[in-house]
Design a protein around this motif. Structure first.
Motif, PDB file in Angstrom:
ATOM      1  N   HIS A 199       0.848  -1.198   0.000  1.00 17.92           N
ATOM      2  CA  HIS A 199       0.000   0.000   0.000  1.00 17.92           C
ATOM      3  C   HIS A 199       0.883   1.246   0.000  1.00 17.92           C
ATOM      4  CE1 HIS A 199      -3.446  -2.382   2.177  1.00 17.92           C
ATOM      5  NE2 HIS A 199      -3.117  -2.887   0.998  1.00 17.92           N
ATOM      6  N   SER A 200       0.316   2.352  -0.423  1.00 16.59           N
ATOM      7  CA  SER A 200       1.050   3.612  -0.309  1.00 16.59           C
ATOM      8  C   SER A 200       1.236   3.950   1.172  1.00 16.59           C
ATOM      9  CB  SER A 200       0.294   4.737  -1.013  1.00 16.59           C
ATOM     10  OG  SER A 200      -0.920   5.010  -0.345  1.00 16.59           O
ATOM     11  N   ALA A 201       2.350   4.597   1.485  1.00 17.72           N
ATOM     12  CA  ALA A 201       2.750   4.975   2.850  1.00 17.72           C
ATOM     13  C   ALA A 201       3.274   3.798   3.660  1.00 17.72           C
ATOM     14  CB  ALA A 201       1.622   5.664   3.611  1.00 17.72           C
ATOM     15  N   ASP A 202       3.310   2.599   3.083  1.00 20.55           N
ATOM     16  CA  ASP A 202       3.942   1.476   3.776  1.00 20.55           C
ATOM     17  C   ASP A 202       5.427   1.759   3.982  1.00 20.55           C
ATOM     18  OD1 ASP A 202       1.668  -0.033   3.948  1.00 20.55           O
ATOM     19  OD2 ASP A 202       2.231  -1.509   2.426  1.00 20.55           O
ATOM     20  N   HIS A 203       5.934   1.334   5.140  1.00 23.71           N
ATOM     21  CA  HIS A 203       7.372   1.323   5.371  1.00 23.71           C
ATOM     22  C   HIS A 203       7.845  -0.104   5.121  1.00 23.71           C
ATOM     23  CE1 HIS A 203       8.016   5.200   7.828  1.00 23.71           C
ATOM     24  NE2 HIS A 203       6.874   5.293   7.178  1.00 23.71           N
ATOM     25  N   VAL A 204       8.741  -0.273   4.165  1.00 22.10           N
ATOM     26  CA  VAL A 204       9.188  -1.609   3.763  1.00 22.10           C
ATOM     27  C   VAL A 204      10.643  -1.789   4.183  1.00 22.10           C
ATOM     28  CG1 VAL A 204       9.518  -3.194   1.834  1.00 22.10           C
ATOM     29  CG2 VAL A 204       7.600  -1.583   1.811  1.00 22.10           C
ATOM     30  N   VAL A 205      10.899  -2.847   4.955  1.00 22.80           N
ATOM     31  CA  VAL A 205      12.254  -3.150   5.417  1.00 22.80           C
ATOM     32  C   VAL A 205      12.835  -4.246   4.541  1.00 22.80           C
ATOM     33  CG1 VAL A 205      13.650  -4.032   7.321  1.00 22.80           C
ATOM     34  CG2 VAL A 205      11.747  -2.487   7.787  1.00 22.80           C
ATOM     35  N   VAL A 206      13.951  -3.930   3.871  1.00 21.89           N
ATOM     36  CA  VAL A 206      14.625  -4.887   3.001  1.00 21.89           C
ATOM     37  C   VAL A 206      16.004  -5.186   3.580  1.00 21.89           C
ATOM     38  CG1 VAL A 206      15.436  -5.368   0.664  1.00 21.89           C
ATOM     39  CG2 VAL A 206      13.424  -3.918   1.006  1.00 21.89           C
ATOM     40  N   ILE A 207      16.337  -6.465   3.643  1.00 23.92           N
ATOM     41  CA  ILE A 207      17.653  -6.900   4.105  1.00 23.92           C
ATOM     42  C   ILE A 207      18.311  -7.670   2.969  1.00 23.92           C
ATOM     43  CG2 ILE A 207      18.918  -8.316   5.777  1.00 23.92           C
ATOM     44  CD1 ILE A 207      16.652  -7.827   7.751  1.00 23.92           C
ATOM     45  N   GLY A 208      19.582  -7.361   2.710  1.00 27.06           N
ATOM     46  CA  GLY A 208      20.229  -8.048   1.599  1.00 27.06           C
ATOM     47  C   GLY A 208      21.728  -7.845   1.579  1.00 27.06           C
ATOM     48  N   LYS A 209      22.336  -8.457   0.589  1.00 27.69           N
ATOM     49  CA  LYS A 209      23.761  -8.305   0.365  1.00 27.69           C
ATOM     50  C   LYS A 209      24.054  -6.841   0.048  1.00 27.69           C
ATOM     51  CE  LYS A 209      27.449 -10.673  -2.164  1.00 27.69           C
ATOM     52  NZ  LYS A 209      27.731 -11.726  -3.174  1.00 27.69           N
ATOM     53  N   SER A 210      25.053  -6.281   0.688  1.00 31.87           N
ATOM     54  CA  SER A 210      25.304  -4.838   0.579  1.00 31.87           C
ATOM     55  C   SER A 210      25.457  -4.390  -0.866  1.00 31.87           C
ATOM     56  CB  SER A 210      26.558  -4.461   1.382  1.00 31.87           C
ATOM     57  OG  SER A 210      26.331  -4.664   2.761  1.00 31.87           O
ATOM     58  N   ASP A 211      26.146  -5.185  -1.681  1.00 28.99           N
ATOM     59  CA  ASP A 211      26.401  -4.792  -3.078  1.00 28.99           C
ATOM     60  C   ASP A 211      25.117  -4.668  -3.888  1.00 28.99           C
ATOM     61  OD1 ASP A 211      29.033  -4.910  -2.399  1.00 28.99           O
ATOM     62  OD2 ASP A 211      29.419  -6.861  -3.330  1.00 28.99           O
ATOM     63  N   ALA A 212      24.067  -5.375  -3.457  1.00 29.12           N
ATOM     64  CA  ALA A 212      22.824  -5.393  -4.235  1.00 29.12           C
ATOM     65  C   ALA A 212      21.813  -4.341  -3.797  1.00 29.12           C
ATOM     66  CB  ALA A 212      22.177  -6.775  -4.132  1.00 29.12           C
ATOM     67  N   SER A 404      16.538 -14.014   7.785  1.00 29.95           N
ATOM     68  CA  SER A 404      16.619 -13.142   6.617  1.00 29.95           C
ATOM     69  C   SER A 404      17.837 -13.420   5.745  1.00 29.95           C
ATOM     70  CB  SER A 404      16.628 -11.674   7.057  1.00 29.95           C
ATOM     71  OG  SER A 404      15.428 -11.349   7.727  1.00 29.95           O
ATOM     72  N   MET A 405      19.010 -13.552   6.396  1.00 26.57           N
ATOM     73  CA  MET A 405      20.248 -13.722   5.633  1.00 26.57           C
ATOM     74  C   MET A 405      21.194 -14.646   6.384  1.00 26.57           C
ATOM     75  SD  MET A 405      19.982 -11.759   2.873  1.00 26.57           S
ATOM     76  CE  MET A 405      21.666 -11.642   2.305  1.00 26.57           C
ATOM     77  N   VAL A 406      22.103 -15.252   5.617  1.00 22.22           N
ATOM     78  CA  VAL A 406      23.163 -16.080   6.190  1.00 22.22           C
ATOM     79  C   VAL A 406      24.479 -15.719   5.512  1.00 22.22           C
ATOM     80  CG1 VAL A 406      24.103 -18.434   6.335  1.00 22.22           C
ATOM     81  CG2 VAL A 406      21.708 -18.035   6.862  1.00 22.22           C
ATOM     82  N   VAL A 407      25.548 -15.638   6.303  1.00 29.17           N
ATOM     83  CA  VAL A 407      26.898 -15.518   5.752  1.00 29.17           C
ATOM     84  C   VAL A 407      27.637 -16.812   6.084  1.00 29.17           C
ATOM     85  CG1 VAL A 407      29.071 -14.240   5.730  1.00 29.17           C
ATOM     86  CG2 VAL A 407      26.915 -13.014   6.059  1.00 29.17           C
ATOM     87  N   HIS A 408      28.005 -17.572   5.037  1.00 29.94           N
ATOM     88  CA  HIS A 408      28.708 -18.846   5.220  1.00 29.94           C
ATOM     89  C   HIS A 408      30.028 -18.803   4.462  1.00 29.94           C
ATOM     90  CE1 HIS A 408      29.467 -23.140   5.573  1.00 29.94           C
ATOM     91  NE2 HIS A 408      29.612 -23.205   4.248  1.00 29.94           N
ATOM     92  N   LYS A 409      31.119 -18.808   5.221  1.00 25.75           N
ATOM     93  CA  LYS A 409      32.467 -18.779   4.635  1.00 25.75           C
ATOM     94  C   LYS A 409      32.608 -17.642   3.621  1.00 25.75           C
ATOM     95  CE  LYS A 409      33.520 -23.676   5.324  1.00 25.75           C
ATOM     96  NZ  LYS A 409      33.922 -24.964   4.683  1.00 25.75           N
ATOM     97  N   GLY A 410      32.084 -16.498   3.967  1.00 27.22           N
ATOM     98  CA  GLY A 410      32.214 -15.310   3.117  1.00 27.22           C
ATOM     99  C   GLY A 410      31.120 -15.123   2.100  1.00 27.22           C
ATOM    100  N   ASP A 411      30.308 -16.151   1.843  1.00 31.86           N
ATOM    101  CA  ASP A 411      29.196 -16.033   0.901  1.00 31.86           C
ATOM    102  C   ASP A 411      27.946 -15.544   1.626  1.00 31.86           C
ATOM    103  OD1 ASP A 411      30.686 -16.962  -1.256  1.00 31.86           O
ATOM    104  OD2 ASP A 411      30.226 -19.061  -0.814  1.00 31.86           O
ATOM    105  N   THR A 412      27.245 -14.569   1.031  1.00 30.56           N
ATOM    106  CA  THR A 412      26.052 -13.974   1.634  1.00 30.56           C
ATOM    107  C   THR A 412      24.843 -14.305   0.770  1.00 30.56           C
ATOM    108  OG1 THR A 412      27.419 -12.142   2.434  1.00 30.56           O
ATOM    109  CG2 THR A 412      25.047 -11.825   2.481  1.00 30.56           C
ATOM    110  N   PHE A 413      23.776 -14.839   1.394  1.00 32.23           N
ATOM    111  CA  PHE A 413      22.614 -15.254   0.610  1.00 32.23           C
ATOM    112  C   PHE A 413      21.370 -15.340   1.498  1.00 32.23           C
ATOM    113  CE2 PHE A 413      25.131 -18.859   1.996  1.00 32.23           C
ATOM    114  CZ  PHE A 413      24.210 -19.671   2.639  1.00 32.23           C
ATOM    115  N   VAL A 414      20.208 -15.354   0.827  1.00 30.59           N
ATOM    116  CA  VAL A 414      18.940 -15.602   1.511  1.00 30.59           C
ATOM    117  C   VAL A 414      18.750 -17.116   1.578  1.00 30.59           C
ATOM    118  CG1 VAL A 414      16.443 -15.293   1.439  1.00 30.59           C
ATOM    119  CG2 VAL A 414      17.941 -13.451   0.632  1.00 30.59           C
TER     120      VAL A 414
END
Length: 444
Positions: A199-212, A404-414
């Motif tokens: 909806h309009s005015a929604d606050h959306v929280v996104v978590i992800g790999k920094s480069d993306a 939300s996210m995992v970092v495994h041996k330097g790899d970052t992914f959902v």
């Protein structure tokens, strides 16, 4: 835990009120009014100097943590050092000191174990870093980094004109290494599923790999341009450090500061920054310096009221976005209610660090968002963690929590349902406060 809080001001009181229900809390302060306010909580209050060895000696024996958050850096440092020397060596005991002078610390959070301080935090530097992260994605109103910068959390507001309005979550063109962890809609918090509608005015929280995350910002920005012109009102620690952080990004920066000596210091230290002696509430000065053409105006003086006035003036004169420093945590939602795009508090960082120290083992980072309605926690999985060795779909995560996210041996992914968490994985959890204790049990 038994926790000693030295300083019952705004930060100390807020820490005590957050912890006293589940911990044995002792508050020490020299000010009678501050002590009287703290006494309204179910805590032990001692009127006196928190760096006094005789006072500390009375309470230190079975304590687990001392947090020094008075208005004096030196008192905080001495209190931590003295407490470390007095505490019994046979049991674990940690100290944390808040400092405001960057001479004591060169980054937002550091350790100073040589002098008995396990965590030293400079809220002003933390605030400047947070604002710099917000500026890196023009459409974002909040930003945090995790896992040594590998993961970033961004909060966006969906405008009425956005193409995202009335779209289903499953139709969002998000990268595979990003995930929408939450939607804030008025007073409700939604952990979204594919069929949920934006909806309009929604606050959306996104978590992800920094480069993306830059691409994610473009998705929410529409036709918004990159930040190229910034006006900072207030050349204190926050304003100076912020300008230092962003001057490398080819942004045109102006600082308005009323103190001549401070102006000269900033101009010499940051030659690429235009420093103006003046008052941020001077309408003529704001017009002359082109406030109407500014992408972002950031008011970070040491007065909450002045910051609000400067920001609203700038917004009225045509600035695209205004960001305000609010020392009083209670002011943050109020400022945003009256038209400020983002209000940020230096005290939030201190409170987050204290909560991290009190919320069990394995926690690497903790951030409270939306006025403590939710939290993002970074865990390091140990061999004893109940989540290790099982596919995520077989782990009974509580309702109100999301991996939300995992970092495994330097790899970052959902991570997907078939992913098996391994020892040493860094796992980012979005959690409602009601689910936190159940999540913590899974990582113990």
């Amino acid at each position: 835990m038994k926790i000693i809080i030295v300083g019952a001001g705004e930060v100390g009181y807020h820490i005590a009120s957050s912890l006293y229900l589940n911990n044995d809390v002792i508050v020490i302060d020299n000010d009678e009014d501050a002590c009287a306010r703290a006494d309204e909580l179910d805590v032990q209050v001692i009127h006196g100097n928190g760096a006094n060895i005789s006072i500390l000696g009375q309470v230190i024996n079975d304590a687990d943590l001392l947090v020094a958050v008075t208005g004096s850096d030196e008192v905080n440092i001495v209190a931590c050092t003295a407490a470390k020397l007095l505490a019994p060596s046979y049991r674990p005991f940690k100290t944390m000191s808040r400092v405001t002078n960057p001479d004591y610390i060169d980054r937002p959070v550091a350790t100073r174990t040589q002098i008995g301080i396990d965590v030293m935090i400079c809220p002003e530097l933390s605030l400047a870093s947070e604002v710099a992260e917000i500026l890196s994605i023009p459409s974002a109103i909040d930003a945090e980094v995790f896992a040594d910068g590998k993961i970033k959390m961004m909060e966006f507001v969906v405008s009425e004109e956005s193409d995202l309005v009335d779209k289903n979550m499953k139709d969002l063109d998000l990268s595979d290494c990003c995930i929408v962890s939450a939607i804030y809609r008025q007073s409700d918090i939604i952990i979204p599923h594919g069929d949920d509608v934006i909806h309009s005015a929604d606050h959306v929280v996104v978590i992800g790999k920094s480069d993306a995350m830059a691409d994610v910002g473009g998705l929410f920005a529409g036709h918004e341009d990159n930040v190229s012109r910034v006006l900072i009102i207030g050349g204190g620690t926050v304003g100076f450090y912020l300008a230092k952080l962003i001057e490398k990004s080819h942004v045109s920066i102006k600082i308005i500061e009323k103190d001549m000596d401070r102006c000269e210091f900033i101009a010499e230290a940051l030659p690429k920054v235009l420093v103006l002696k003046g008052n941020g509430t001077d309408i003529n000065l704001l017009k002359e310096e082109g406030v109407q053409d500014m992408d972002v105006v950031i008011a970070v003086t040491d007065s909450d009221e002045k910051n609000l006035l400067c920001a609203l003036l700038a917004k009225q004169l045509g600035a695209k976005k205004v960001v305000v420093r609010a020392d009083h945590l209670d002011y943050v939602p109020l400022f945003e209610l009256v038209g400020v795009d983002r209000a940020v508090s230096p005290r939030k960082a201190t409170i987050n660090e204290v909560l991290k120290l009190t919320m069990g083992t394995g926690i690497e980072a903790l951030t409270m968002i939306e006025g403590e309605k939710a939290e993002i926690i970074e865990y390091t999985a140990s061999s004893k963690s109940k989540v290790v060795g099982k596919p995520l779909k077989n782990v009974k995560f509580p309702e109100g929590a999301l991996v939300s996210m995992v970092v495994h041996k330097g790899d970052t992914f959902v991570p997907r349902g078939n992913y098996i968490i391994k020892e040493g994985d860094r796992v980012l959890i979005f959690s409602l406060p009601s689910a936190h204790q159940d999540v913590e049990r899974l990582f113990k």
